[in-house]
Design an enzyme around this catalytic site. Structure first.
Site, PDB file in Angstrom:
ATOM      1  N   HIS A  97       6.695  13.554   9.614  1.00 18.58           N
ATOM      2  CA  HIS A  97       6.895  14.999   9.569  1.00 18.58           C
ATOM      3  C   HIS A  97       7.925  15.471  10.587  1.00 18.58           C
ATOM      4  O   HIS A  97       8.518  16.539  10.406  1.00 18.58           O
ATOM      5  CB  HIS A  97       5.561  15.715   9.753  1.00 18.58           C
ATOM      6  CG  HIS A  97       4.695  15.666   8.536  1.00 18.58           C
ATOM      7  ND1 HIS A  97       4.100  16.776   7.990  1.00 18.58           N
ATOM      8  CD2 HIS A  97       4.345  14.632   7.723  1.00 18.58           C
ATOM      9  CE1 HIS A  97       3.412  16.433   6.914  1.00 18.58           C
ATOM     10  NE2 HIS A  97       3.554  15.132   6.734  1.00 18.58           N
ATOM     11  N   HIS A 265       1.942   6.253   1.837  1.00 18.39           N
ATOM     12  CA  HIS A 265       0.544   6.444   1.476  1.00 18.39           C
ATOM     13  C   HIS A 265      -0.231   5.131   1.385  1.00 18.39           C
ATOM     14  O   HIS A 265      -1.385   5.131   0.968  1.00 18.39           O
ATOM     15  CB  HIS A 265       0.465   7.212   0.153  1.00 18.39           C
ATOM     16  CG  HIS A 265       0.957   8.616   0.260  1.00 18.39           C
ATOM     17  ND1 HIS A 265       1.136   9.434  -0.836  1.00 18.39           N
ATOM     18  CD2 HIS A 265       1.320   9.360   1.348  1.00 18.39           C
ATOM     19  CE1 HIS A 265       1.577  10.609  -0.436  1.00 18.39           C
ATOM     20  NE2 HIS A 265       1.704  10.589   0.887  1.00 18.39           N
TER      21      HIS A 265
END
Length: 724
Positions: A97, A265
């Site tokens: 992020h 993920h």
């Protein structure tokens, strides 16, 4: 006791405008706000004036830092317990992020400055609880101090997280330098609420390519797409189209996008074990006693399995602390049905998954939990292009690992600029095209002989100056791309850009390239030196003698080292320094000048002196006379400022959005101008600078300041010099 007197007025004197809304621009919101040029003023920097991060890195024990970070990953804290006793997933998300705010359009965002420490990024909904990750890393930062920037530490934590979970990364580079305040003037969108409907930033939501430039996220407060679906409505096929657009604006192709999604993920989990209404304010909005720790969760009770971040709940794989092919085993091995998390977020769960195949609860090893997939994950399965790429990954796990390693390295290093900014033992030896590689240029040639040959070339001063400017002006400090080094102005797309006046450019290159070859110099050096020759001639013509500094050593990039498509974003749509604008835009020409000046690293004063000098030199695009406030065109004088501030004249708008300077008595038209020219007289701050340069005693100062600002532009991309 009240702190107000009986008439309601506070008796304590506090005249400073310290409130967030207390800005002079609130009264005149359309005025040109110059703050972006000074948002990282030296006065905000607590480091000593002679501090060099590159020098500090020379004394950093890289292996000790890596060891300490790895130990931190496995040291679960009571105040913020780790999933399965390991912070790997949290640190991957922190790094992701941080880097994921990067956007190709203007190069802003990204991880290279540690900007996630400040608003608004530190309080974006997408970054919920990443404040905890930074606090977990504080002991490491405290230990190594100035030799380890927050920006490097955050990225290293993500890299070490993958290494700790069994993945071999492509490499890592130190060298990111921290900023010391928010990049508050970066445009993240016009919305005044988090996660406002996507329609606010698209012309047509059904056409992802209509996303407003230079934005690269679908909502205010997210880095990419909404994991629940477009506008929070699940539809994997539609989500896939928006993923493709947003990731392309991050400079990622389809394979890199799929690799990042699947590899990202493969580890960790999402958290949604509480209602968002129960969660406290973000860091910038929380009370002072919270000490900047936001998103208070009163129901967490010290348990990792009670955490809340995105509202989505569950792991993507059976073994979330192990980098393996488990993501694909789940996604393609089961059918998935739409459901909701305990927090009420849309997500998918597998159909008929046996208990034995479910992941363990992150806090209780005796409990199994249902895994999940987001709408973005389902897009990898539903979209035919992403599906085909995933099939290739599944058939060749080693290929997948390599693709992800390269994509992760690109994600986390994209905004660092060339490899000369990379430090540390794990820097990969391979040159990657997105790094805009440039071979080392020669510096042992006879500069004076080259300079003499340029002076005798028959090229005009304006041709020399404009070509040097056009070559260097592509630089942007946001991601350290562009600039004169490499002489990529010789290649497509730059050689054909309208702003570069292709006919003039090709003429100049046809003369300078043989001269460079004859003298053993790079074309890049020759172009920059030629600009200096033109300037020195103009200074001499104005009756002064000032040398323009020149530092040899630029290299010439090869055409095959140039990612042509990615250079399209560097095309000047407007260049107020040469009074150029490709077409009319919603943004004013003077605002576009300001944006360009900030990317070039200029202060307001430097921007002012450059514009005034370029006008009198006659360097306007297509030889336009707008703003050329002098009868001595081609001489580097302060006439632009003298005539702009002359009150015996008055300015008048005319039909084509230009202006005329007329003698107040006779009405005679003396000069014409654009709004870019006139803003240096209308804006009170810029006028103050203009008046300095218009003074009778500042002609020499004007020339010296112009040369200094010019040299700054020419050397913006000389990282080989800046590092020394």
């Amino acid at each position: 006791m009240s702190n107000k007197s009986s008439n309601g007025v506070c008796p304590v004197m506090h005249g400073g405008n310290t409130g967030s809304e207390n800005s002079v621009t609130k009264w005149w919101p359309e005025s040109l706000n110059l703050d972006i040029l000074h948002q990282h003023d030296t006065r905000t920097n607590p480091m000593d004036n002679d501090f060099s991060y590159a020098k500090a890195l020379e004394g950093l024990d890289y292996e000790s830092v890596k060891s300490d970070v790895e130990a931190t990953l496995k040291d679960s804290q009571d105040w913020w317990p780790a999933d399965w006793g390991h912070y790997g997933g949290l640190m991957v998300r922190l790094a992701w992020h941080s880097a994921g705010s990067y956007r190709l359009g203007d190069g802003r965002g990204g991880a290279a400055t540690g900007n996630i420490r400040f608003a608004p990024l530190n309080s974006w909904p997408d970054n919920a609880s990443l404040d905890k990750a930074r606090r977990l890393l504080w002991p490491v930062k405290k230990k190594y101090g100035n030799a380890l920037s927050w920006a490097d530490l955050i990225m290293l934590a993500g890299n070490m997280a993958y290494e700790s979970m069994g993945f071999k990364t492509f490499g890592f580079a130190f060298g990111r330098q921290d900023i010391w305040g928010p990049e508050k003037d970066v445009y993240w969108g016009a919305e005044n609420e988090w996660l406002a409907p996507s329609e606010n930033r698209y012309n047509e939501l059904e056409k992802p390519s209509t996303l407003e430039n230079p934005l690269a996220a679908v909502h205010m407060g997210l880095i990419y797409v909404n994991p629940e679906g477009v506008n929070g409505e699940p539809d994997p096929a539609k989500t896939a189209l928006h993923i493709r657009e947003t990731f392309s604006r991050m400079a990622m192709n389809d394979e890199e996008t799929a690799a990042l999604t699947c590899g990202g993920h493969t580890v960790g989990k999402a958290h949604g074990m509480n209602k968002e209404a129960n969660i406290g304010k973000e860091p910038e909005g929380c009370p002072v006693h919270a000490q900047g720790l936001g998103w208070e969760n009163p129901d967490q009770a010290g348990k990792a399995n009670k955490a809340f971040t995105s509202g989505i709940e569950g792991a993507w794989t059976k073994e979330p602390l192990k980098f393996d092919m488990g993501y694909f085993d789940y996604l393609f091995g089961y059918e998935w049905e739409l459901t909701k998390s305990p927090a009420g977020a849309h997500q998918y769960q597998p159909v008929d998954m046996p208990e034995s195949e479910k992941p363990l609860d992150p806090s209780d090893p005796n409990v199994k939990q249902m895994p999940m997939m987001t709408d973005a994950d389902m897009a990898m399965k539903v979209d035919p292009i992403y599906n085909q790429i995933c099939q290739k990954f599944m058939s060749d796990p080693e290929y997948f690992k390599d693709a992800f390693a390269r994509a992760w390295f690109k994600l986390t290093h994209r905004d660092m600029g060339p490899r000369s900014n990379y430090y540390g033992p794990d820097v990969p030896s391979e040159d990657l095209i997105w790094q805009d590689p440039i071979p080392q240029g020669p510096s042992d040639y006879d500069v004076d002989a080259l300079k003499a040959a340029i002076a005798e070339s028959g090229l005009s001063n304006v041709e020399l100056i404009n070509t040097a400017w056009d070559s260097a002006r592509t630089y942007r400090g946001s991601d350290k791309r562009g600039g004169a080094n490499g002489a990529r102005i010789r290649f497509a797309p730059q050689i054909n850009w309208p702003a570069n006046e292709p006919n003039r450019l090709q003429k100049v290159l046809s003369v300078l390239e043989p001269i460079a070859k004859q003298h053993g110099a790079s074309v890049a050096d020759t172009i920059v030196l030629a600009g200096g020759v033109g300037l020195e001639n103009a200074i001499t013509a104005a009756g002064m003698s000032i040398n323009v500094p020149f530092l040899p050593g630029r290299g010439d990039a090869l055409e095959e080292q140039t990612d042509k498509e990615s250079f399209n974003v560097l095309q000047p749509l407007a260049d107020g320094f040469r009074n150029f604008q490709l077409k009319e835009y919603a943004v004013s020409p003077e605002a576009m000048l300001l944006d360009k000046a900030q990317l070039l690293g200029l202060s307001a004063a430097e921007m002012t002196v450059l514009v005034g000098g370029m006008r009198v030199l006659g360097t306007n695009y297509n030889e336009s006379e707008h703003g050329v406030f002098t009868s001595r065109v081609g001489q580097l004088t302060n006439d632009f400022f003298v005539n702009l501030t002359d009150m015996s004249m008055s300015w008048h708008p005319v039909a084509d959005k230009s202006y005329e300077l007329r003698d107040r008595r006779s009405g005679e038209v003396k000069y014409t101008a654009t709004s870019v020219d006139l803003v240096f007289g209308s804006n009170s701050i810029l006028r103050a600078y203009a008046e300095v340069y218009a003074q009778d005693d500042n002609q020499e100062k004007f020339v010296k300041d112009f040369v200094a600002a010019w040299s700054k532009i020419m050397n913006n991309d000389r990282f080989d010099i800046k590092a020394n």
